[in-house]
Design an enzyme around this catalytic site. Structure first.
Site, mmCIF file in Angstrom:
data_model
loop_
_atom_site.group_PDB
_atom_site.id
_atom_site.type_symbol
_atom_site.label_atom_id
_atom_site.label_comp_id
_atom_site.label_asym_id
_atom_site.label_seq_id
_atom_site.Cartn_x
_atom_site.Cartn_y
_atom_site.Cartn_z
ATOM 1 N N ARG A 1 0.895 -1.018 0.118
ATOM 2 C CA ARG A 1 -0.103 0.016 -0.056
ATOM 3 C C ARG A 1 0.836 1.306 -0.026
ATOM 4 N NH1 ARG A 1 -1.305 1.916 4.663
ATOM 5 N NH2 ARG A 1 -1.933 -0.147 5.536
ATOM 6 N N LYS B 1 -8.984 7.078 -19.068
ATOM 7 C CA LYS B 1 -9.259 7.759 -20.314
ATOM 8 C C LYS B 1 -8.115 7.501 -21.380
ATOM 9 C CE LYS B 1 -12.839 8.461 -18.355
ATOM 10 N NZ LYS B 1 -13.210 9.882 -17.405
ATOM 11 N N ASP C 1 -7.496 19.553 -14.196
ATOM 12 C CA ASP C 1 -7.892 18.076 -14.598
ATOM 13 C C ASP C 1 -7.560 18.012 -16.003
ATOM 14 O OD1 ASP C 1 -9.125 15.963 -15.654
ATOM 15 O OD2 ASP C 1 -10.813 16.055 -14.246
ATOM 16 N N TYR D 1 -16.282 18.178 -14.482
ATOM 17 C CA TYR D 1 -16.759 16.837 -14.623
ATOM 18 C C TYR D 1 -17.994 16.411 -13.649
ATOM 19 C CZ TYR D 1 -16.540 11.780 -14.427
ATOM 20 O OH TYR D 1 -16.847 10.491 -14.351
HETATM 21 C C1 LIG Z 1 -13.762 10.290 -16.109
HETATM 22 C C2 LIG Z 1 -13.122 11.458 -15.559
HETATM 23 C C3 LIG Z 1 -12.976 11.729 -14.169
HETATM 24 C C4 LIG Z 1 -13.110 10.703 -13.120
HETATM 25 O O1 LIG Z 1 -12.304 9.654 -13.283
HETATM 26 P P1 LIG Z 1 -12.655 7.907 -12.820
HETATM 27 O O2 LIG Z 1 -11.385 7.278 -13.236
HETATM 28 O O3 LIG Z 1 -14.004 7.515 -13.686
HETATM 29 O O4 LIG Z 1 -12.899 8.027 -11.491
HETATM 30 C C5 LIG Z 1 -12.637 12.978 -13.660
HETATM 31 N N1 LIG Z 1 -12.381 14.040 -14.615
HETATM 32 C C6 LIG Z 1 -12.640 13.796 -15.839
HETATM 33 C C7 LIG Z 1 -12.525 15.164 -16.903
HETATM 34 C C8 LIG Z 1 -13.297 12.693 -16.393
HETATM 35 O O5 LIG Z 1 -13.379 12.505 -17.694
#
Ligand SMILES: *Cc1c(COP(=O)(O)O)cnc(C)c1O
Length: 421
Positions: free
Chosen positions: A71, A236, A211, A132
Site C-alpha cells: 500500500r 481515459k 484536470d 466533470y
Molecule cells: C472520467 C473523468 C473523471 C473521473 O475519473 P474516474 O477514473 O472515472 O474516477 C474526472 N475528470 C474527468 C474530466 C473525467 O473525464
C-alpha cells in the site's frame, strides 16, 4: 539514460531522475523508457508484475529498494508514477528544473477526493462551473458535508468581467482554483495562464489544479502554463484501452506532493500492481494515439460541419470555435509540431484553417432543439461508433449527454463524440 533497476530507490516517490530525463529526452522516449528500465536481475525489458503485498527486510528496518508494504509503495506503481511525472514535466515556466512527483490512485475520482482531503477544514475552493459531473458531485455532496470545504462555481471562459468574477469569489480561506479545459461536453476552453496568474495575484497561497484528462500531456502541459497540480482520470487517454480505472495527481509543489504521498498511503485509495502495469503499457503509445485521435477528429469535425443536417460543430481546433486562439496558444510544443506535419501532408485539410486538438467533439442537428428524434435515430444507426459513456480508448464512442451523463442539465441535444484512432 542512466540504468535504474526497476523500482529501486524510488519507493518514496522521488522523481529526481525523471526531472533530469524529461529535460533532455523527447516525449515518446520518456514514455517508453522511464519506469520500464530493464531488470538488473533477469534482463527483462518489461517490468514484471509485482503482486507481493510485503517485502523481505534484511534485519529490522533493512529495506531493499525502499519497499516495505505494497500500500505504501509498489514497484509497478512506482514505475508508472515516474513515467507519468516525466510526461507532465514542464520545459518552460516557473517549475522548470524542479522535481515533479506523480502520485497514482485507484480512480480519477479518488485522486480528486484525496486532493480535497489534503485541505484543512473550512477551506474554500473556486471551481470552473462546468466541471466533470463526478467532481461536481464530490465538491457539493461530500467535501461540503463531511469536510466543511465549500466550493464556489464560476464561469471562467467568458472574457467579459472575468477578473471581477474571480476577484469577487476569492476568500481568505480559498486554497484551490480548480480548472478543467476543454470542458465536458460543451468543449469550452479556459485560459490556464490567465486564470492561475489572476488567482496568485490576489492570494499567493492559492494553488491551481488542472484536470488534464481530456487532452493528456501530449496536447496540454498545465505545469508550463501556470498550474501547480495536474489531475488525471487515467481511465481515459493515458491508459487508452478502456480496460483500467485509475487516476493520478502530478505536482512539482513539494508541500502538496508530501501531503498527497502521505494521504495515498493513509487513505489507501491505491491502484493494483496489474492496473499500474497496464497503464504503463498504455502510456507508451500515448503520442501515436493522440496524434491519430486529433487527425481523425479534425476530419470528422470538417465532415459534420459541411453536412446539411448539422447546425453546429464544436471542436476547439476549428476556426468556428470561439476560443480557437486559446487552443492555439495552449497546445503543447510536441502536439503543435506534429499537427503542422499532419497538415503539411494534407493541403485540403490545412486549407480549412483547423488543426488537431484532441479527440473530442460535439455537434447539434438542425431543427427543433426540444425534439431529439434526429439524434436518437443517428445514435441507433451508427455502425462504427459505440453508444457508450467515457472516452479516451482506441475505439470511437458517442453519447447523448442530456439523456446519459448530464441528465437534468440544460444541454440541448448535443451528440458527444470520441473519435478513436
Ligand atoms: C472520467 C473523468 C473523471 C473521473 O475519473 P474516474 O477514473 O472515472 O474516477 C474526472 N475528470 C474527468 C474530466 C473525467 O473525464
Amino acid at each position: 539514460m542512466t540504468p535504474v533497476p526497476n523500482g529501486t530507490g524510488t519507493a518514496n516517490g522521488s522523481n529526481g531522475a525523471a526531472a533530469h530525463d524529461a529535460a533532455v529526452q523527447g516525449f515518446s522516449t520518456r514514455a517508453l523508457h522511464i519506469g520500464s528500465e530493464p531488470s538488473l536481475e533477469t534482463g527483462a525489458v518489461i517490468p514484471a508484475i509485482s503482486l507481493a503485498t510485503t517485502f523481505l527486510q534484511d534485519g529490522v528496518g533493512g529495506l531493499r529498494g525502499g519497499y516495505e508494504y505494497s500500500r505504501s509503495g509498489n514497484p509497478n506503481r512506482n514505475g508508472f508514477e515516474r513515467a507519468l511525472a516525466a510526461l507532465e514535466t514542464p520545459t518552460t515556466g516557473r517549475y522548470v528544473g524542479k522535481p515533479v512527483h506523480g502520485i497514482a490512485f485507484s480512480s480519477g475520482s479518488a485522486a480528486t477526493a484525496t486532493i480535497m482531503t489534503s485541505l484543512p477544514p473550512n477551506s474554500h475552493v473556486v471551481s470552473v462551473n462546468d466541471v466533470y459531473g463526478g467532481t461536481h458531485r464530490y465538491f457539493t455532496k461530500v467535501a461540503a458535508a463531511a469536510q466543511h470545504v465549500e466550493t464556489t462555481f464560476v464561469d471562467m471562459d467568458a472574457e467579459q468581467g472575468l477578473e471581477e468574477r474571480i476577484r469577487s469569489v476569492i476568500r481568505p480561506t480559498t486554497k484551490l482554483l480548480w480548472i478543467e479545459t476543454p470542458t465536458n461536453p460543451t468543449l469550452r476552453l479556459i485560459d490556464i495562464a490567465r486564470i492561475s496568474e489572476l488567482a496568485r495575484g490576489i492570494a499567493p497561497e492559492i494553488r491551481t489544479v488542472v484536470d488534464n484528462t481530456f487532452l493528456s500531456p501530449w496536447y496540454q502541459l498545465p505545469l508550463e502554463l501556470g498550474a501547480d497540480i495536474v489531475v488525471h482520470s487515467l481511465s481515459k487517454y493515458i491508459n487508452g484501452h478502456s480496460d483500467v480505472i485509475m487516476g493520478a495527481a502530478i505536482t512539482p509543489d513539494p508541500v502538496y506532493a508530501e501531503k498527497l504521498r502521505f494521504l495515498q498511503n493513509a487513505i489507501g485509495a491505491i491502484p493494483s500492481p496489474f492496473d499500474c502495469w497496464l497503464a504503463l503499457r498504455g502510456l507508451k503509445t500515448l503520442a501515436v494515439r493522440m496524434k491519430q485521435h486529433g487527425e481523425n477528429a479534425l476530419h470528422v469535425a470538417r465532415f459534420l460541419e459541411a453536412h446539411p443536417l448539422v447546425e453546429t460543430v464544436i471542436y476547439p481546433g476549428l476556426p468556428s470555435h470561439p476560443a480557437q486562439a486559446i487552443a492555439a496558444k495552449q497546445i503543447a510544443a510536441q502536439a503543435r509540431k506534429a499537427g503542422a506535419k499532419i497538415l503539411a501532408a494534407d493541403p485540403e485539410l490545412a486549407a480549412s484553417g483547423g488543426f488537431p486538438y484532441g479527440g473530442m467533439l460535439s455537434f447539434r442537428f438542425k431543427g427543433n432543439p426540444d425534439d431529439d428524434t434526429a439524434s436518437e435515430v443517428f445514435l441507433r444507426t451508427l455502425q462504427v461508433f459505440t453508444l457508450a459513456e467515457s472516452l479516451g480508448g482506441v475505439e470511437s464512442l458517442v453519447e447523448l449527454p442530456s439523456k446519459m451523463t448530464h441528465g437534468g442539465e440544460p444541454i440541448v441535444l448535443l451528440s458527444f463524440l470520441h473519435v478513436g484512432c
